[in-house]
Every structure is written in structure tokens, then in C-alpha cells.
Design a protein around this motif. Structure first.
Motif, mmCIF file in Angstrom:
data_model
loop_
_atom_site.group_PDB
_atom_site.id
_atom_site.type_symbol
_atom_site.label_atom_id
_atom_site.label_comp_id
_atom_site.label_asym_id
_atom_site.label_seq_id
_atom_site.Cartn_x
_atom_site.Cartn_y
_atom_site.Cartn_z
ATOM 1 N N LYS A 166 0.854 -1.186 0.000
ATOM 2 C CA LYS A 166 0.000 0.000 0.000
ATOM 3 C C LYS A 166 0.894 1.241 0.000
ATOM 4 O O LYS A 166 1.868 1.308 0.751
ATOM 5 C CB LYS A 166 -0.929 0.006 1.212
ATOM 6 N N THR A 167 0.556 2.195 -0.852
ATOM 7 C CA THR A 167 1.379 3.394 -0.983
ATOM 8 C C THR A 167 0.520 4.654 -0.897
ATOM 9 O O THR A 167 -0.688 4.616 -1.137
ATOM 10 C CB THR A 167 2.125 3.405 -2.332
ATOM 11 N N THR A 168 1.175 5.733 -0.553
ATOM 12 C CA THR A 168 0.552 7.058 -0.561
ATOM 13 C C THR A 168 1.474 8.015 -1.294
ATOM 14 O O THR A 168 2.639 8.161 -0.915
ATOM 15 C CB THR A 168 0.297 7.568 0.867
ATOM 16 N N THR A 169 0.969 8.630 -2.340
ATOM 17 C CA THR A 169 1.744 9.603 -3.122
ATOM 18 C C THR A 169 1.176 10.992 -2.865
ATOM 19 O O THR A 169 -0.032 11.209 -3.006
ATOM 20 C CB THR A 169 1.669 9.295 -4.626
ATOM 21 N N THR A 170 2.048 11.908 -2.471
ATOM 22 C CA THR A 170 1.620 13.283 -2.199
ATOM 23 C C THR A 170 2.243 14.221 -3.228
ATOM 24 O O THR A 170 3.471 14.319 -3.337
ATOM 25 C CB THR A 170 2.021 13.726 -0.785
ATOM 26 N N VAL B 82 -3.313 13.969 -2.632
ATOM 27 C CA VAL B 82 -2.897 12.686 -2.057
ATOM 28 C C VAL B 82 -3.516 11.556 -2.876
ATOM 29 O O VAL B 82 -4.734 11.514 -3.071
ATOM 30 C CB VAL B 82 -3.329 12.572 -0.580
ATOM 31 N N HIS C 202 -3.766 7.389 -3.266
ATOM 32 C CA HIS C 202 -3.584 6.116 -2.562
ATOM 33 C C HIS C 202 -3.395 4.994 -3.583
ATOM 34 O O HIS C 202 -4.109 4.921 -4.583
ATOM 35 C CB HIS C 202 -4.795 5.812 -1.689
#
Length: 217
Positions: free
Chosen positions: A100-104, A148, A150
Motif C-alpha cells: 500500500k502506498t501514498t503519493t503526495t 494525495v 492512494h
């Protein structure tokens, strides 16, 4: 009579030798299985560790759970509908990795070439399943607040075959759960790990039979 008794004792000794060697194999296997289970318990209680690597980016690490085929099917595949669907085409599954990733994306302001001759301010936010963003518009320009995104990936390695008795092909499949994410390239490498000399059922069975035969004869 003496020869008859001697032969009986030889036969008994041979059978006992076979049993002892089989028990030794079972003991080694039990030790290995116990060590694996202890490692899995530790992995379950270990949190993800994130550190800055030599490339200057972040790496997230966690300990791997090692399971038998039955344990993997019961505890992972059958409990996750997405994984269950994705593994159906595999003849054999070696590894399953869920990420699982979060890109901002940093916010930015885009000024108008000429201010709008009207004083106004409009701002708000958009929230979707896979991304969220905020915005503000006034007479001087548009401001986008940090966006953001996901992400979720399921990576499966194993073997596939085109038909029941067909040749097995080693494959790696990466599936993005976020419909807006596209994988453009996948490369997978694996090393073969040789088994330890004692980690073979055939070896222990052969040793038991040979030892028993030598004693009997």
C-alpha cells in the motif's frame, strides 16, 4: 537354533535401525518447522521499518512469513477475495506481496496573466476512493492544495501452464488495485536456494533401508 535366533535379532536390529533413522528425520523436520513458526510469530508482531537508502529515497521493510502451501491457501488466499481471484490461474504460487502506498503531490499556484476584474473567492476539496485534493480560486489565480493519491498493489510469483499437462512457466504478476495506476514494466529475478544435505526425505529413507539391510545381512 542359534542361527535362527541370530537371524531374528538381526532382523529386529535392522527394523529398529530403520525406525531410529526415520525418527531422526522427523526430529530434524520438527526442529525446522518449529523455527519457521517462531519466525512467523515474530514477523506478525514486527511493524514496518522505513529508512532512507543510498539512492536517497525511502525503503520500507518487513519480515516475511514463510508458510506451507496449505497454510498459504487457508490463511491468505481464502481470506482475501482479490488475492483469491488473482491466484486462480496459477498452477503453483510461490510468493504473494501486498503493498500500500501514498503519493503526495505538492500544492501549486497558477496565477492568471491578468487578474479578473472582480473580487471573489471559491474554495473546496474533492475526496474520491483513490485520491483527494483541495483548491482555491480567486481573482488572481488558482491554487491547488497538496493532492494525495492512494495506491495498492498485489504481486504474485509462481508457475503457470496453458493446459493441465503443459509446460510450467515461471511468472511474476503485478496488479494495481487503484484503477488510475498503470504498471509500465515488470522485471523479476530469483535465485535458487540449494537444499541442505539432510533436508531430503529420500536421503533419510534410503539411509534407513541401507542400514537395515546391512544389519540384517
Amino acid at each position: 537354533m542359534s542361527t535362527f535366533k541370530t537371524n531374528i535379532w538381526r532382523n529386529v536390529a535392522g527394523i529398529v535401525a530403520i525406525i531410529v533413522i526415520i525418527l531422526c528425520f522427523m526430529l530434524f523436520s520438527n526442529f525446522a518447522n518449529t523455527a519457521r513458526l517462531k519466525s512467523n510469530v515474530k514477523a506478525l508482531t514486527t511493524e514496518n521499518a522505513t529508512y532512507k537508502n543510498k539512492l536517497g529515497t525511502e525503503t520500507t521493510r518487513n519480515e516475511r512469513l514463510v508458510m506451507t502451501v496449505g497454510e498459504l491457501k487457508q490463511n491468505v488466499i481464502n481470506k482475501d477475495e482479490k488475492i483469491k481471484v488473482l491466484t486462480k490461474g496459477f498452477a503453483k504460487v510461490n510468493t504473494i506481496v501486498t503493498t500500500k502506498t501514498t503519493t503526495t503531490i505538492p500544492g501549486m499556484t497558477i496565477p492568471f496573466e491578468k487578474p479578473v476584474p472582480c473580487n471573489f473567492v471559491r474554495e473546496g476539496a474533492i475526496f474520491r476512493d483513490w485520491f483527494s485534493m483541495g483548491y482555491k480560486v480567486d481573482s488572481t489565480g488558482i491554487t491547488f492544495k497538496p493532492t494525495v493519491i492512494h495506491g495498492e498493489q498485489i504481486s504474485i510469483t509462481g508457475f503457470k501452464r496453458k493446459w493441465l499437462l503443459g509446460k510450467q512457466t515461471a511468472v511474476t504478476e503485478v496488479t494495481n488495485i487503484n484503477p488510475f495506476t498503470k504498471t509500465v514494466d515488470v522485471k523479476s529475478y530469483e535465485t535458487t536456494v540449494p537444499k541442505k544435505w539432510y533436508d531430503s526425505k529420500l536421503l533419510w529413507l534410503s539411509a534407513g533401508l541401507i542400514t537395515g539391510a546391512l544389519i540384517i545381512n
